[in-house]
Enzyme design. Structure first.
Site, PDB file in Angstrom:
ATOM      1  N   SER A 131       0.972  -1.022   0.251  1.00 33.79           N
ATOM      2  CA  SER A 131       0.175   0.356   0.211  1.00 33.79           C
ATOM      3  C   SER A 131       0.326   1.423  -0.066  1.00 33.79           C
ATOM      4  O   SER A 131       1.621   1.527   1.061  1.00 33.79           O
ATOM      5  CB  SER A 131      -1.409  -0.333   0.888  1.00 33.79           C
ATOM      6  OG  SER A 131      -1.509   1.273   1.464  1.00 33.79           O
ATOM      7  N   GLU A 136       0.182   3.395   1.542  1.00 35.57           N
ATOM      8  CA  GLU A 136      -0.014   4.132   3.123  1.00 35.57           C
ATOM      9  C   GLU A 136       1.662   3.988   3.850  1.00 35.57           C
ATOM     10  O   GLU A 136       1.902   4.199   4.957  1.00 35.57           O
ATOM     11  CB  GLU A 136      -0.879   3.521   4.088  1.00 35.57           C
ATOM     12  CG  GLU A 136      -1.442   3.600   4.730  1.00 35.57           C
ATOM     13  CD  GLU A 136      -2.101   5.320   5.295  1.00 35.57           C
ATOM     14  OE1 GLU A 136      -2.437   5.817   4.516  1.00 35.57           O
ATOM     15  OE2 GLU A 136      -1.596   5.461   6.796  1.00 35.57           O
ATOM     16  N   TYR A 142      -1.203   0.730  11.094  1.00 37.36           N
ATOM     17  CA  TYR A 142      -2.318  -0.318   9.057  1.00 37.36           C
ATOM     18  C   TYR A 142      -0.649   0.449   8.171  1.00 37.36           C
ATOM     19  O   TYR A 142       0.021  -0.451   7.534  1.00 37.36           O
ATOM     20  CB  TYR A 142      -3.166   0.405   8.053  1.00 37.36           C
ATOM     21  CG  TYR A 142      -3.269   0.022   7.583  1.00 37.36           C
ATOM     22  CD1 TYR A 142      -3.808  -0.808   6.796  1.00 37.36           C
ATOM     23  CD2 TYR A 142      -2.936   0.652   5.920  1.00 37.36           C
ATOM     24  CE1 TYR A 142      -4.326  -2.121   5.428  1.00 37.36           C
ATOM     25  CE2 TYR A 142      -3.165   0.319   4.811  1.00 37.36           C
ATOM     26  CZ  TYR A 142      -4.349  -0.846   4.472  1.00 37.36           C
ATOM     27  OH  TYR A 142      -4.374  -1.466   3.210  1.00 37.36           O
TER      28      TYR A 142
HETATM   29  O1  F7E Z   1      -8.801   8.451   3.383  1.00 33.87           O
HETATM   30  C1  F7E Z   1      -9.674  11.628   4.346  1.00 33.87           C
HETATM   31  C2  F7E Z   1      -8.085  11.021   5.292  1.00 33.87           C
HETATM   32  O2  F7E Z   1      -9.858   6.436   4.715  1.00 33.87           O
HETATM   33  C3  F7E Z   1      -8.137   9.362   2.105  1.00 33.87           C
HETATM   34  C4  F7E Z   1      -7.088   2.146   2.424  1.00 33.87           C
HETATM   35  O3  F7E Z   1      -7.578   1.752   0.775  1.00 33.87           O
HETATM   36  O4  F7E Z   1      -5.750   3.935   0.587  1.00 33.87           O
HETATM   37  C5  F7E Z   1      -6.823   3.836   2.005  1.00 33.87           C
HETATM   38  O5  F7E Z   1      -6.683   4.359   2.691  1.00 33.87           O
HETATM   39  C6  F7E Z   1      -8.200  10.686   3.322  1.00 33.87           C
HETATM   40  C7  F7E Z   1      -7.271  10.242   4.308  1.00 33.87           C
HETATM   41  O6  F7E Z   1      -8.840   6.081   2.339  1.00 33.87           O
HETATM   42  C8  F7E Z   1     -12.661  11.900   6.024  1.00 33.87           C
HETATM   43  O7  F7E Z   1      -7.913  11.677   6.739  1.00 33.87           O
HETATM   44  C9  F7E Z   1     -11.278  13.470   5.315  1.00 33.87           C
HETATM   45  O8  F7E Z   1      -6.564  11.797   4.341  1.00 33.87           O
HETATM   46  O9  F7E Z   1     -10.586   6.633   2.891  1.00 33.87           O
HETATM   47  P1  F7E Z   1      -9.440   7.031   3.166  1.00 33.87           P
HETATM   48  P2  F7E Z   1      -6.715   6.163   3.012  1.00 33.87           P
HETATM   49  O10 F7E Z   1      -6.433   6.313   4.208  1.00 33.87           O
HETATM   50  O11 F7E Z   1      -5.874   6.712   2.331  1.00 33.87           O
HETATM   51  C10 F7E Z   1      -4.861   3.328   1.118  1.00 33.87           C
HETATM   52  C11 F7E Z   1      -4.149   3.323  -0.112  1.00 33.87           C
HETATM   53  C12 F7E Z   1      -5.161   2.209   1.437  1.00 33.87           C
HETATM   54  O12 F7E Z   1      -4.242   1.010   1.728  1.00 33.87           O
HETATM   55  C13 F7E Z   1      -6.416   1.584   3.058  1.00 33.87           C
HETATM   56  O13 F7E Z   1      -5.838   0.520   3.034  1.00 33.87           O
HETATM   57  O14 F7E Z   1      -9.397  11.171   2.963  1.00 33.87           O
HETATM   58  N1  F7E Z   1     -10.700  11.841   5.371  1.00 33.87           N
HETATM   59  N2  F7E Z   1     -12.344  13.563   6.595  1.00 33.87           N
HETATM   60  C14 F7E Z   1     -11.513  11.183   4.953  1.00 33.87           C
HETATM   61  N3  F7E Z   1     -11.339   9.676   5.336  1.00 33.87           N
HETATM   62  C15 F7E Z   1     -12.429   8.993   6.122  1.00 33.87           C
HETATM   63  N4  F7E Z   1     -12.699   7.617   5.470  1.00 33.87           N
HETATM   64  N5  F7E Z   1     -13.688   9.639   6.639  1.00 33.87           N
HETATM   65  C16 F7E Z   1     -14.059  10.579   6.909  1.00 33.87           C
HETATM   66  O15 F7E Z   1     -14.742  11.408   7.441  1.00 33.87           O
END
Ligand code: F7E
Length: 276
Positions: free
Chosen positions: A83, A85, A109
């Site tokens: 990832s 990440e 993670y």
């Molecule tokens: O967040 C911001 C949050 O949870 C994206 C997983 O598939 O991709 C994914 O991880 C961004 C972050 O994805 C909210 O802070 C703002 O900056 O959709 P996400 P992620 O954390 O990038 C990687 C490649 C993986 O491997 C992971 O398994 O959006 N954000 N407000 C928010 N995020 C969430 N979830 N909810 C909010 O309300």
């Protein structure tokens, strides 16, 4: 259900990344030529609340799978879902992350994925197993859980449009992500595993947008101004944030991968799903 169309063509078996005997059982049963390890507690924010469980599944779960492959089916090719990440806030000077970028994860993670990535490389080199890492940046579809930001925004914008909701509460709007389409990225997984030699590949669109830009596009596709509906709340912030992601897929492009879908296509697909 989004997955109904496939149930007649596949055979499901129970297994658990915490239970090595169950992994051995399914490998003995199917004698697979290709194994795709996508198993995870994959929500970054939840990994701060459940760090040990996340690490058990993502890090040691991968090791259990590799041990099972080594003992029972060493000729199988293994795809490891690594990832973006794993990079944390480490960025090359030109603003991109690539296969050579150092890894400095900022979430439990991400730390667990770095362990899994490293143990995969160790087993590849130590035992000659065919193990490849796809380092995938965010990839989205209507099947994305609604607690991930793209589908949360798409679903809630549609609910607001239909008069079923009044506002959308998010966390950090400034973070940027490199969002691609899951269909393109699943093709990349297959392509990575079907090379003559195992290796590691970045899969990304090379275009980065902020969460705010995601809101702007999604709401405007429904003829709405996101500023009237989007609010923020600290409960959606992470203890440490990964600020910016933008991947360089040159190595993958050189083996024939090409994305068919744009960011806009992907969001349109998700909005369309919720409208229906
Ligand atoms: O967040 C911001 C949050 O949870 C994206 C997983 O598939 O991709 C994914 O991880 C961004 C972050 O994805 C909210 O802070 C703002 O900056 O959709 P996400 P992620 O954390 O990038 C990687 C490649 C993986 O491997 C992971 O398994 O959006 N954000 N407000 C928010 N995020 C969430 N979830 N909810 C909010 O309300």
């Amino acid at each position: 259900m989004l997955t109904n169309h496939i149930f007649d063509s596949i055979k499901l078996e129970y297994a658990d990344m915490l239970d090595m005997s169950s992994l051995c059982r399914v490998i003995k049963l199917f004698k697979p030529d290709e194994i795709y390890n996508l198993a995870a507690q994959s929500h970054v924010k939840i990994s701060f609340d459940q760090p040990i469980y996340t690490s058990e599944v993502v890090a040691l779960g991968t090791l259990r799978l590799l041990e099972a492959v080594k003992l029972i089916r060493p000729q199988a090719k293994v795809y490891q879902a690594s990832s973006s990440e794993m990079f944390g806030n480490s960025i090359d000077e030109d603003g991109f992350q690539r296969e050579t970028t150092s890894m400095a994860p900022v979430s439990p993670y991400g730390c667990a994925k770095v362990y899994a990535y490293n143990i995969c490389n160790n087993y590849r080199n130590a035992y000659g197993l065919f193990i490849s890492n796809g380092i995938l940046f965010n990839h989205e579809s209507p099947r994305r859980g609604i607690n991930f930001v793209t589908n949360k925004v798409a679903r809630e914008a549609v609910r607001i449009k239909l008069g079923k909701s009044k506002k959308l509460t998010l966390g950090n709007l400034k973070a940027t992500r490199d969002w691609g389409n899951a269909k393109d990225y699943v093709y990349a997984m297959w392509l990575i595993l079907n090379q003559n030699k195992p290796s590691d590949y970045i899969c990304a669109s090379g275009i980065s947008k902020s969460v705010e830009q995601l809101c702007e596009y999604t709401f405007s596709s429904l003829n709405m101004d996101y500023k009237k509906y989007v609010t923020t709340d600290a409960r959606y912030h992470r203890p440490q944030e990964l600020n910016d992601l933008k991947g360089d897929s040159t190595k993958l492009l050189n083996i024939g991968w090409k994305a068919k879908y744009t960011f806009e296509d992907t969001i349109d697909e998700m909005v369309e799903h919720w409208l229906n």
